[in-house]
Scaffold this motif. Sequence first.
Motif, short mmCIF file in Angstrom:
data_model
loop_
_atom_site.label_atom_id
_atom_site.label_comp_id
_atom_site.label_asym_id
_atom_site.label_seq_id
_atom_site.Cartn_x
_atom_site.Cartn_y
_atom_site.Cartn_z
N THR A 132 0.83 -1.20 0.00
CA THR A 132 0.00 0.00 0.00
C THR A 132 0.87 1.25 0.00
O THR A 132 2.07 1.19 0.29
N ILE A 133 0.26 2.38 -0.30
CA ILE A 133 1.00 3.64 -0.41
C ILE A 133 0.18 4.76 0.21
O ILE A 133 -1.05 4.78 0.10
N THR A 134 0.85 5.66 0.90
CA THR A 134 0.20 6.86 1.43
C THR A 134 1.12 8.05 1.20
O THR A 134 2.34 7.90 1.10
N GLY A 135 0.52 9.22 1.11
CA GLY A 135 1.30 10.44 0.99
C GLY A 135 1.93 10.82 2.32
O GLY A 135 1.39 10.52 3.39
N LYS A 136 3.09 11.47 2.25
CA LYS A 136 3.75 11.96 3.46
C LYS A 136 3.52 13.46 3.58
O LYS A 136 3.83 14.21 2.65
N PRO A 137 2.99 13.91 4.70
CA PRO A 137 2.79 15.36 4.88
C PRO A 137 4.11 16.09 5.02
O PRO A 137 5.04 15.58 5.64
N SER A 138 4.19 17.28 4.44
CA SER A 138 5.42 18.05 4.56
C SER A 138 5.16 19.55 4.58
O SER A 138 6.01 20.31 5.05
N ILE A 139 4.04 20.00 4.05
CA ILE A 139 3.77 21.44 3.99
C ILE A 139 3.63 21.98 5.40
O ILE A 139 2.78 21.51 6.17
N PRO A 140 4.42 22.98 5.79
CA PRO A 140 4.47 23.42 7.19
C PRO A 140 3.39 24.41 7.57
O PRO A 140 3.65 25.44 8.19
N TYR A 174 5.72 20.30 12.72
CA TYR A 174 5.25 18.98 13.14
C TYR A 174 5.88 18.56 14.47
O TYR A 174 5.43 19.00 15.50
N LEU A 175 6.92 17.74 14.46
CA LEU A 175 7.46 17.19 15.70
C LEU A 175 8.63 17.98 16.26
O LEU A 175 9.13 17.67 17.34
N ASP A 176 9.07 18.99 15.52
CA ASP A 176 10.23 19.79 15.93
C ASP A 176 9.76 20.99 16.74
O ASP A 176 9.10 21.88 16.21
N LYS A 177 10.14 21.03 18.02
CA LYS A 177 9.66 22.11 18.88
C LYS A 177 10.27 23.45 18.51
O LYS A 177 9.65 24.50 18.71
N GLY A 194 10.79 7.73 12.18
CA GLY A 194 10.08 7.31 13.38
C GLY A 194 8.63 7.00 13.06
O GLY A 194 8.31 6.57 11.96
N ALA A 195 7.77 7.19 14.05
CA ALA A 195 6.35 6.93 13.84
C ALA A 195 5.79 7.88 12.79
O ALA A 195 6.15 9.05 12.75
N PRO A 196 4.92 7.39 11.90
CA PRO A 196 4.37 8.26 10.87
C PRO A 196 3.48 9.34 11.45
O PRO A 196 2.90 9.19 12.53
N ILE A 197 3.41 10.46 10.74
CA ILE A 197 2.53 11.55 11.14
C ILE A 197 1.12 11.25 10.66
O ILE A 197 0.90 10.99 9.48
N ASP A 198 0.15 11.27 11.58
CA ASP A 198 -1.23 10.98 11.18
C ASP A 198 -2.18 11.59 12.19
O ASP A 198 -1.73 12.27 13.14
N ILE A 199 -3.47 11.35 12.03
CA ILE A 199 -4.46 11.88 12.96
C ILE A 199 -4.12 11.41 14.38
O ILE A 199 -3.83 10.23 14.60
N GLY A 200 -4.15 12.33 15.30
CA GLY A 200 -3.80 12.04 16.68
C GLY A 200 -2.39 12.44 17.06
O GLY A 200 -2.07 12.55 18.24
N THR A 201 -1.52 12.66 16.06
CA THR A 201 -0.14 13.06 16.34
C THR A 201 -0.10 14.51 16.83
O THR A 201 -0.58 15.41 16.13
N PRO A 202 0.46 14.80 18.00
CA PRO A 202 0.58 16.19 18.45
C PRO A 202 1.68 16.91 17.65
O PRO A 202 2.78 16.39 17.50
N ILE A 203 1.37 18.07 17.14
CA ILE A 203 2.35 18.84 16.37
C ILE A 203 2.52 20.22 16.98
O ILE A 203 1.60 20.79 17.58
N PHE A 252 6.02 9.79 -0.62
CA PHE A 252 5.12 8.69 -0.26
C PHE A 252 5.81 7.67 0.63
O PHE A 252 7.03 7.55 0.65
N SER A 253 4.97 6.92 1.34
CA SER A 253 5.42 5.82 2.17
C SER A 253 4.78 4.54 1.67
O SER A 253 3.57 4.51 1.41
N HIS A 254 5.58 3.48 1.51
CA HIS A 254 5.08 2.20 1.03
C HIS A 254 5.28 1.14 2.10
O HIS A 254 6.27 1.17 2.83
N ARG A 255 4.38 0.18 2.15
CA ARG A 255 4.58 -0.94 3.07
C ARG A 255 3.78 -2.15 2.61
O ARG A 255 2.76 -2.02 1.94
#
Length: 334
Positions: free
Chosen positions: A156-164, A198-201, A226-235, A322-325
Amino acid sequence: MKPIKNERGSVIVFVTLMVVILLIMVGLGLDTGQLTYVRNQGQAAVDAAALAAVSALPSRDDDQVKIRAAGFNSKNDYVESPTNQIGGGNVTYVQYDYATNTITNYSASVATANGVRVALEGGSSITTPMFLTPLLNLLGIATPGTQNVNVSAVATITGKPSIPIAVWSSLCNGSTPIPDVKLKQQNPGDENSCWTTYLDKSSGASDIKALFTAGENCQGLPGQNGAPIDIGTPIYENKGQAASVYGVAEDFFFKNAATKNRCWFLPVITGSGNCNAKDPAPIVDWASFCPQSMLKHGGHSYFQGTLTCKAKLDQLENSLCFSHRLIREPTKGY
């Protein structure tokens, strides 16, 4: 009449039967090992083919997907690989539900699928010879001299978020596209979005600019190692205008040939009236934003375009990275 007491030769009969049984037992072990070996080789082949094929799915080009699926044929060494190669007939498209971890559609089209299935099964299954189990025929048990091995893989494939840029949920209206939305970051009194790393303070201007670059070359993306960015991820959000970012954003959205005239994933967070870098907010949704213009005017700068909430990361047109798995396929039993 005298009973016959000569029992010489009876041991030979017993030994002969034992030898046959032992050969059958050894044969079962050897042939089981052969089946396992062939299955492992075939599984590696379809795994590689599925991952290669799904990497072409963002193109939505059926020919490209199937060409990549066959790209490893020269390196495959499973039984029959020279004469029973992976080709277009072994490729199908699936729709995978990440929430339930199940395949919901095995007959998806290339235009809407978020996964590719590659299978050697049925008429293209791997036929391997059996060496010793056919000895069961000596006992009257019909046993074929070959076995068919079925293998399949789904990637499967999903897009990776990057737009800040993170937008506030107050802008959303279900999944209805909202035209002419003005995204304002720390715009005095009426901001409705924030810069985010995202994860960078340490979400300063240089870090925000770096994410625009990451969105183009797919290097240094948030969550990449690390863990993928998705719904529920604190940014984290940026509390400040970071006016110098707008020039980089303008090039990215409107001038760069690889990134202009596209739509992009944006995380949706619950707006609290102000961006706060010290208090990460969880992502509650994804939105698609199609920028059309921007205003650069000091503290009153903003982007204007069409915003659509309830977006999903498998809407591949909203990203360049994208991320594939590989996923499990328990319903097939192999």
